[in-house]
Design an enzyme around this catalytic site. Structure first.
Site, short mmCIF file in Angstrom:
data_model
loop_
_atom_site.label_atom_id
_atom_site.label_comp_id
_atom_site.label_asym_id
_atom_site.label_seq_id
_atom_site.Cartn_x
_atom_site.Cartn_y
_atom_site.Cartn_z
N CYS A 163 42.45 25.53 39.99
CA CYS A 163 43.23 26.30 39.02
C CYS A 163 42.34 26.94 37.98
CB CYS A 163 44.11 25.35 38.21
SG CYS A 163 45.62 24.98 38.94
N GLU B 173 49.28 37.66 36.07
CA GLU B 173 50.55 37.20 35.49
C GLU B 173 51.68 37.84 36.29
OE1 GLU B 173 52.02 35.13 33.13
OE2 GLU B 173 53.78 36.14 33.93
N GLU C 13 41.91 36.67 45.46
CA GLU C 13 41.79 35.44 46.23
C GLU C 13 43.14 34.74 46.38
OE1 GLU C 13 37.28 34.10 45.11
OE2 GLU C 13 38.83 33.41 43.77
N CYS D 295 40.86 30.47 30.80
CA CYS D 295 41.08 30.91 32.18
C CYS D 295 40.03 31.93 32.62
CB CYS D 295 42.48 31.49 32.30
SG CYS D 295 42.83 32.22 33.90
N CYS E 44 44.16 34.35 28.22
CA CYS E 44 44.16 32.93 27.84
C CYS E 44 42.71 32.46 27.80
CB CYS E 44 44.97 32.11 28.83
SG CYS E 44 46.65 32.72 28.99
N CYS F 132 48.76 29.50 47.33
CA CYS F 132 48.74 30.02 45.96
C CYS F 132 48.23 31.45 46.04
CB CYS F 132 47.80 29.12 45.16
SG CYS F 132 47.50 29.68 43.49
N CYS G 106 43.64 39.94 34.52
CA CYS G 106 44.88 39.60 33.81
C CYS G 106 44.71 39.96 32.35
CB CYS G 106 45.17 38.11 33.95
SG CYS G 106 46.69 37.60 33.14
N1 SAH Z 1 49.42 33.75 35.00
C1 SAH Z 1 50.27 32.70 35.42
C2 SAH Z 1 49.90 32.14 36.77
C3 SAH Z 1 48.45 31.99 37.10
S1 SAH Z 1 47.53 30.84 36.16
C4 SAH Z 1 50.30 31.61 34.40
O1 SAH Z 1 49.50 31.61 33.47
O2 SAH Z 1 51.17 30.75 34.53
C5 SAH Z 1 47.92 29.30 36.97
C6 SAH Z 1 47.70 28.05 36.12
O3 SAH Z 1 46.30 27.75 35.99
C7 SAH Z 1 48.25 28.16 34.71
O4 SAH Z 1 49.13 27.09 34.48
C8 SAH Z 1 47.02 28.01 33.82
O5 SAH Z 1 47.34 27.35 32.63
C9 SAH Z 1 46.08 27.22 34.70
N2 SAH Z 1 44.67 27.38 34.38
C10 SAH Z 1 44.05 28.51 34.00
N3 SAH Z 1 42.73 28.27 33.79
C11 SAH Z 1 42.52 26.96 34.05
C12 SAH Z 1 41.36 26.13 34.04
N4 SAH Z 1 40.17 26.62 33.74
N5 SAH Z 1 41.52 24.83 34.39
C13 SAH Z 1 42.72 24.35 34.74
N6 SAH Z 1 43.84 25.10 34.78
C14 SAH Z 1 43.75 26.39 34.44
FE1 SF4 Z 2 46.46 35.30 33.00
FE2 SF4 Z 2 47.64 32.97 33.72
FE3 SF4 Z 2 44.97 33.13 33.34
FE4 SF4 Z 2 46.60 33.30 31.24
S1 SF4 Z 2 46.36 31.49 32.60
S2 SF4 Z 2 44.83 34.62 31.64
S3 SF4 Z 2 48.33 34.42 32.13
S4 SF4 Z 2 46.15 34.18 34.91
#
Ligand code: SAH
Ligand code: SF4
Length: 361
Positions: A334, A163, A92, A119, A116, A105, A112
């Site tokens: 996000c 990532e 997406e 996420c 995390c 974006c 990934c």
């Molecule tokens: N993998 C990279 C880029 C994609 S994630 C990274 O981690 O930086 C993009 C952003 O979304 C990151 O800053 C992450 O911390 C945030 N994010 C992930 N899951 C989220 C959620 N459930 N609510 C708000 N932000 C989130």
């Molecule tokens: Fe991957 Fe970024 Fe999500 Fe972490 S926050 S699982 S690095 S997409």
């Protein structure tokens, strides 16, 4: 006979390819103009090329792009695009309007591996890394759609699925392609690469002269390790050292992203600890209230708690931004992106959303 995808070729790559065909170097510029400026993809229509060369291109170069299989529009103006890749996997992209910007974006991987905990993308193990043409394709196809509304993407962020620094070759190649003067010519200063902290690859962001964003999400080593397993390999302290190097080499600030999780990372005391940790690095702190998704054990803090955290950082002297949550009604905020459309929450509220031309392009 092998066929090369045009959208994976940077200008130097295209020149090398042309050399292999015994063609002149200036043809690279001509081809870029046809494809990126005029959006012509059929070699037959590239009239300043000889007939033989056009026929040769047809056999050796493909202009295949992913298929845009869904286009959703949120009430707040955010648009989400679903792309199906050649092997059936999907990714997406999200287009986010703000007063003076139109930010796209994009995704760099399907799933990934960083896992995390907060996420949604991270719930899914890495299925595969995208190729440069699949990354460039997201950009080009979205622009093809919004051109009808006389709009253009102004900023590009690698903050979608995946990532980016786990897929450096394709990500930085796609940046070379999209920033080329003869191509889409997007400014490097308008591109941000966001990482969870893959320290050994961060120099590449500096070298590409794009902007660096780093997802911190923890206020100290323990809280970050708890939320982001990568911190056990590359510590917060080492990550901040690397960020400092970036700021020294570029003169730019780093953007730190910090997700606010109710009760866990949203307290005033956490804001103070966060500031203590990062204050040595010239930075902006982008706070992102947690966006809920199916199966998540975390919650979004109340507005009052979010505001308290925000103002505490401001009081301490931080340059702090509050990311307005956009596109929640279409599950585009996000951390809500997933590639498995079938597994999307059934209660996703798209009742108010306009399902835009579901285009198979
Ligand atoms: N993998 C990279 C880029 C994609 S994630 C990274 O981690 O930086 C993009 C952003 O979304 C990151 O800053 C992450 O911390 C945030 N994010 C992930 N899951 C989220 C959620 N459930 N609510 C708000 N932000 C989130
Ligand atoms: Fe991957 Fe970024 Fe999500 Fe972490 S926050 S699982 S690095 S997409």
């Amino acid at each position: 006979m092998s066929v090369t995808n045009f959208y994976s070729l940077s200008v130097p790559g295209l020149k090398e390819f042309l050399q292999g065909l015994g063609k002149e170097q200036f043809r690279a510029q001509q081809l870029y103009k046809w494809v990126y400026e005029k959006r012509v993809q059929d070699p037959e229509q590239m009239l300043n090329l000889s007939k033989d060369f056009r026929a040769e291109l047809k056999g050796k170069v493909s202009f295949d792009l992913p298929a845009m299989t869904q286009h959703l529009k949120s009430l707040d103006g955010t648009q989400k695009f679903l792309f199906q890749l050649k092997d059936g996997l999907t990714v997406e992209s999200v287009l986010i309007p703000s007063e003076e910007r139109l930010t796209l974006c994009i995704s760099s991987e399907v799933g990934c591996n960083m896992a995390c905990k907060f996420c949604y993308t991270g719930k899914q193990k890495l299925k595969r890394r995208l190729t440069a043409d699949e990354i460039v394709g997201q950009f080009i196809l979205v622009e093809d759609v919004i051109k009808a509304q006389e709009q253009k993407v102004s900023n590009l962020v690698f903050m979608g699925m995946g990532e980016p620094l786990d897929n450096c070759e394709a990500v930085f190649n796609s940046i070379e392609i999209l920033t080329n003067d003869f191509g889409r010519n997007i400014s490097r200063r308008k591109i941000t690469v966001s990482t969870s902290g893959l320290i050994p690859e961060m120099w590449r962001v500096t070298a590409s002269r794009t902007r660096l964003a780093v997802s911190l999400n923890g206020y100290d080593e323990a809280s970050r390790s708890e939320l982001m397993p990568i911190n056990k390999k590359y510590s917060l302290a080492a990550l901040l050292d690397e960020c400092l190097k970036y700021t020294q080499a570029t003169g730019d600030r780093v953007t730190f992203e910090y997700v606010l999780l109710k009760g866990l990372t949203d307290q005033v005391e956490h804001a103070r600890q966060l500031w203590q940790a990062v204050r040595r690095v010239p930075c902006k702190i982008n706070i992102i209230p947690f966006n809920e998704h199916p199966g998540s054990i975390y919650e979004r803090p109340s507005d009052a708690t979010i505001e308290r955290f925000h103002s505490e950082l401001g009081r301490l002297g931080a340059h702090v931004l509050m990311r307005r949550t956009m596109g929640r009604d279409i599950f585009a905020a996000c951390g809500q992106l997933t590639s498995e459309f079938e597994n999307k929450p059934r209660n996703m509220d798209i009742s108010n959303s306009k399902i835009g031309g579901v285009a198979r392009v």
